[in-house]
Design an enzyme around this catalytic site. Structure first.
Site, short mmCIF file in Angstrom:
data_model
loop_
_atom_site.label_atom_id
_atom_site.label_comp_id
_atom_site.label_asym_id
_atom_site.label_seq_id
_atom_site.Cartn_x
_atom_site.Cartn_y
_atom_site.Cartn_z
N ASP A 21 0.78 -1.24 0.00
CA ASP A 21 0.00 0.00 0.00
C ASP A 21 0.82 1.30 0.00
OD1 ASP A 21 -1.86 -1.99 0.20
OD2 ASP A 21 -2.84 -1.25 2.00
N ASP A 63 -4.75 -0.84 -1.48
CA ASP A 63 -6.09 -0.67 -0.97
C ASP A 63 -6.88 -0.08 -2.14
OD1 ASP A 63 -7.12 -1.16 1.60
OD2 ASP A 63 -7.08 0.95 2.18
N HIS A 65 -10.58 0.78 -2.78
CA HIS A 65 -11.95 0.81 -2.25
C HIS A 65 -12.96 1.44 -3.22
CE1 HIS A 65 -10.41 -0.34 1.60
NE2 HIS A 65 -9.90 0.82 1.93
N SER A 71 -15.48 1.05 5.47
CA SER A 71 -14.48 1.55 6.43
C SER A 71 -14.46 3.08 6.48
CB SER A 71 -13.08 1.03 6.07
OG SER A 71 -12.54 1.74 4.96
N HIS A 82 -10.43 7.05 1.65
CA HIS A 82 -9.04 6.94 1.18
C HIS A 82 -8.97 5.85 0.12
CE1 HIS A 82 -9.52 3.84 4.25
NE2 HIS A 82 -8.64 3.15 3.56
N LYS A 107 -7.07 -5.02 -3.15
CA LYS A 107 -7.88 -5.64 -2.09
C LYS A 107 -8.89 -4.66 -1.52
CE LYS A 107 -4.43 -4.45 1.27
NZ LYS A 107 -4.99 -3.14 1.61
N GLU A 114 -14.25 -5.10 4.83
CA GLU A 114 -12.91 -4.59 5.05
C GLU A 114 -11.94 -5.74 4.80
OE1 GLU A 114 -10.72 -2.60 4.73
OE2 GLU A 114 -10.72 -1.24 6.44
N ALA A 142 0.17 0.08 6.43
CA ALA A 142 0.73 0.61 7.66
C ALA A 142 1.06 -0.55 8.60
CB ALA A 142 -0.27 1.55 8.35
N CYS A 146 -2.45 -2.99 7.52
CA CYS A 146 -2.30 -3.93 6.41
C CYS A 146 -1.00 -4.73 6.47
CB CYS A 146 -2.45 -3.20 5.08
SG CYS A 146 -4.16 -2.70 4.82
C1 VGL Z 1 -4.85 0.60 5.78
C2 VGL Z 1 -6.21 1.77 7.20
C3 VGL Z 1 -7.25 1.67 6.31
C4 VGL Z 1 -3.49 0.04 5.49
C5 VGL Z 1 -5.88 0.48 4.88
O1 VGL Z 1 -3.14 -0.09 4.28
O2 VGL Z 1 -2.75 -0.26 6.44
N1 VGL Z 1 -5.02 1.23 6.94
N2 VGL Z 1 -7.08 1.02 5.16
ZN ZN Z 2 -8.48 1.10 3.55
#
Ligand code: VGL
Ligand code: ZN
Length: 193
Positions: A21, A63, A65, A71, A82, A107, A114, A142, A146
């Site tokens: 990510d 990510d 979405h 989420s 995001h 994903k 989620e 993060a 993830c």
């Molecule tokens: C993530 C928060 C929401 C990540 C993804 O990639 O760690 N964190 N969506």
């Molecule tokens: Zn996300």
């Protein structure tokens, strides 16, 4: 940390690099910017060079979405919107030097679900096995979401995991979440490099 922590482990046949990510929304100026997240970019570029030199596969996950993902706060979730598929914020940062043959894995594409783990959606596990991959080098964002979920699932799926500790940063909704996630991943069997 043990004495062996942070020692560079050289990638070899059977290894894959998983970059989690590295998208604009998780970096400076993004809608869910991770503190110091940008610092992982040069570190990951070094790992990309190592894997390319060795002719080993590189996966970039994202990510991805829908605009009404569960989420998001306006849908009752914990996060600001995001990484909406197709937007600038969802693009990989242009500072990441991804080779043209990098595999892209998306994903969390369904509104109602989620998916922090890259193994939760799609066919990443089978694909890696089919390629003869036994060990994953994981870095990105993060640490406490993830990266954590991907590393723990990767271990559960039977892969060895090398956590690139200099190439991860945490969201830290609660202070200490990043360190707790690292401890959890190591307790589960991830090696640190
Ligand atoms: C993530 C928060 C929401 C990540 C993804 O990639 O760690 N964190 N969506
Ligand atoms: Zn996300």
């Amino acid at each position: 940390m043990s004495d062996s922590a942070n020692k560079t482990i050289e990638p070899e046949a059977g290894d894959a690099l998983i970059i989690v990510d590295l998208q604009n929304d998780f970096l400076t100026g993004g809608s869910l910017a991770v503190s110091d997240g940008d610092e992982v970019i040069p570190v990951l570029n070094t790992w990309i060079r190592r894997f390319r030199k060795a002719g080993l596969p590189i996966f970039a996950t994202r990510d991805w979405h829908p605009a009404d993902h569960c989420s998001f706060r306006d849908q009752g979730g914990p996060w600001p919107p995001h990484c909406v598929a197709g937007t600038k914020g969802a693009e990989f940062t242009s500072e990441l030097v991804l080779p043209p043959d990098a595999y892209v894995h998306s994903k969390a594409m369904r509104p109602e679900k989620e998916a922090y783990s890259d193994f939760e959606d799609g066919d990443l596990g089978p694909k890696l096995r089919q390629m003869g991959i036994a060990r994953l080098f994981v870095g990105g964002l993060a640490t406490d979401y993830c990266v954590r979920a991907t590393v723990l699932d990767g271990l559960k799926e039977g892969f060895q995991v090398v956590l690139l500790v200099d190439a991860i940063r945490a969201v830290e909704v609660e202070p200490g979440d990043g360190d707790r996630a690292i401890a959890e991943m190591r307790d589960a069997g991830a090696l640190a490099a």
